[in-house]
Design a protein around this motif. Sequence first.
Motif, PDB file in Angstrom:
ATOM      1  N   HIS A   1      12.425 -25.149  15.892  1.00  0.00           N
ATOM      2  CA  HIS A   1      13.801 -24.662  15.742  1.00  0.00           C
ATOM      3  C   HIS A   1      13.870 -23.275  16.376  1.00  0.00           C
ATOM      4  O   HIS A   1      13.009 -22.429  16.114  1.00  0.00           O
ATOM      5  CB  HIS A   1      14.185 -24.595  14.267  1.00  0.00           C
ATOM      6  CG  HIS A   1      15.644 -24.383  14.068  1.00  0.00           C
ATOM      7  ND1 HIS A   1      16.247 -23.159  14.259  1.00  0.00           N
ATOM      8  CD2 HIS A   1      16.624 -25.249  13.704  1.00  0.00           C
ATOM      9  CE1 HIS A   1      17.537 -23.277  14.014  1.00  0.00           C
ATOM     10  NE2 HIS A   1      17.796 -24.539  13.680  1.00  0.00           N
TER      11      HIS A   1
ATOM     12  N   VAL B   1      15.631 -20.599  15.873  1.00  0.00           N
ATOM     13  CA  VAL B   1      15.686 -19.440  14.963  1.00  0.00           C
ATOM     14  C   VAL B   1      14.313 -19.180  14.363  1.00  0.00           C
ATOM     15  O   VAL B   1      13.877 -18.027  14.266  1.00  0.00           O
ATOM     16  CB  VAL B   1      16.748 -19.647  13.860  1.00  0.00           C
ATOM     17  CG1 VAL B   1      16.657 -18.560  12.804  1.00  0.00           C
ATOM     18  CG2 VAL B   1      18.141 -19.678  14.465  1.00  0.00           C
ATOM     19  N   ARG B   2      13.590 -20.236  13.985  1.00  0.00           N
ATOM     20  CA  ARG B   2      12.263 -20.037  13.402  1.00  0.00           C
ATOM     21  C   ARG B   2      11.285 -19.493  14.428  1.00  0.00           C
ATOM     22  O   ARG B   2      10.454 -18.643  14.120  1.00  0.00           O
ATOM     23  CB  ARG B   2      11.776 -21.337  12.755  1.00  0.00           C
ATOM     24  CG  ARG B   2      12.574 -21.652  11.506  1.00  0.00           C
ATOM     25  CD  ARG B   2      11.928 -22.710  10.649  1.00  0.00           C
ATOM     26  NE  ARG B   2      12.035 -24.053  11.159  1.00  0.00           N
ATOM     27  CZ  ARG B   2      13.041 -24.885  10.920  1.00  0.00           C
ATOM     28  NH1 ARG B   2      14.070 -24.513  10.183  1.00  0.00           N
ATOM     29  NH2 ARG B   2      13.037 -26.103  11.411  1.00  0.00           N
TER      30      ARG B   2
ATOM     31  N   THR C   1      21.096 -18.322   5.655  1.00  0.00           N
ATOM     32  CA  THR C   1      20.486 -19.107   6.732  1.00  0.00           C
ATOM     33  C   THR C   1      19.093 -18.592   7.048  1.00  0.00           C
ATOM     34  O   THR C   1      18.143 -19.373   7.189  1.00  0.00           O
ATOM     35  CB  THR C   1      21.370 -19.075   7.996  1.00  0.00           C
ATOM     36  OG1 THR C   1      22.664 -19.569   7.665  1.00  0.00           O
ATOM     37  CG2 THR C   1      20.774 -19.907   9.119  1.00  0.00           C
TER      38      THR C   1
ATOM     39  N   GLN D   1      16.696 -19.631   4.330  1.00  0.00           N
ATOM     40  CA  GLN D   1      16.303 -21.037   4.425  1.00  0.00           C
ATOM     41  C   GLN D   1      15.198 -21.237   5.459  1.00  0.00           C
ATOM     42  O   GLN D   1      14.227 -21.966   5.230  1.00  0.00           O
ATOM     43  CB  GLN D   1      17.503 -21.912   4.761  1.00  0.00           C
ATOM     44  CG  GLN D   1      18.475 -22.061   3.618  1.00  0.00           C
ATOM     45  CD  GLN D   1      19.728 -22.819   4.026  1.00  0.00           C
ATOM     46  OE1 GLN D   1      19.858 -23.291   5.147  1.00  0.00           O
ATOM     47  NE2 GLN D   1      20.660 -22.923   3.096  1.00  0.00           N
ATOM     48  N   HIS D   2      15.332 -20.567   6.599  1.00  0.00           N
ATOM     49  CA  HIS D   2      14.302 -20.664   7.634  1.00  0.00           C
ATOM     50  C   HIS D   2      12.993 -20.038   7.140  1.00  0.00           C
ATOM     51  O   HIS D   2      11.914 -20.595   7.376  1.00  0.00           O
ATOM     52  CB  HIS D   2      14.768 -19.989   8.922  1.00  0.00           C
ATOM     53  CG  HIS D   2      15.816 -20.759   9.657  1.00  0.00           C
ATOM     54  ND1 HIS D   2      15.594 -22.009  10.193  1.00  0.00           N
ATOM     55  CD2 HIS D   2      17.102 -20.466   9.939  1.00  0.00           C
ATOM     56  CE1 HIS D   2      16.689 -22.449  10.787  1.00  0.00           C
ATOM     57  NE2 HIS D   2      17.625 -21.519  10.639  1.00  0.00           N
TER      58      HIS D   2
ATOM     59  N   LYS E   1      11.100 -22.406   4.838  1.00  0.00           N
ATOM     60  CA  LYS E   1      10.384 -23.466   5.548  1.00  0.00           C
ATOM     61  C   LYS E   1       9.093 -22.935   6.162  1.00  0.00           C
ATOM     62  O   LYS E   1       8.055 -23.592   6.111  1.00  0.00           O
ATOM     63  CB  LYS E   1      11.265 -24.089   6.627  1.00  0.00           C
ATOM     64  CG  LYS E   1      12.374 -24.937   6.049  1.00  0.00           C
ATOM     65  CD  LYS E   1      13.187 -25.606   7.110  1.00  0.00           C
ATOM     66  CE  LYS E   1      14.288 -26.418   6.416  1.00  0.00           C
ATOM     67  NZ  LYS E   1      15.005 -27.268   7.327  1.00  0.00           N
TER      68      LYS E   1
END
Length: 95
Positions: free
Chosen positions: A20, A22-23, A51, A54-55, A58
Amino acid sequence: MEKDFNKYSETADMLKVLAHPVRICIVKGLLDNGERNVSHMQNCLNTPQSTVSQHLQKLRTAGIIEGRRNGLEIYYTVCDEKVSDLISVLLNGEK
């Protein structure tokens, strides 16, 4: 060619988490700048705090980053050396 794919599952799981933009950006930013908190990342990414959190969750669950609490804030760092090497190779020394 090996038929035992079980030994590759850990690497595949790590790649799934990193898959992803953003990650990848979060991990690259932590590698380049050292530990940062959610507020700092939120401002850099111009993304809502929820947001970013959340990243981060993970990444933390996958063992890619870890957090250090300082009062009410948590400062994150990359704790997986393989991820550091992988990001370096993938982004080819990009700053």
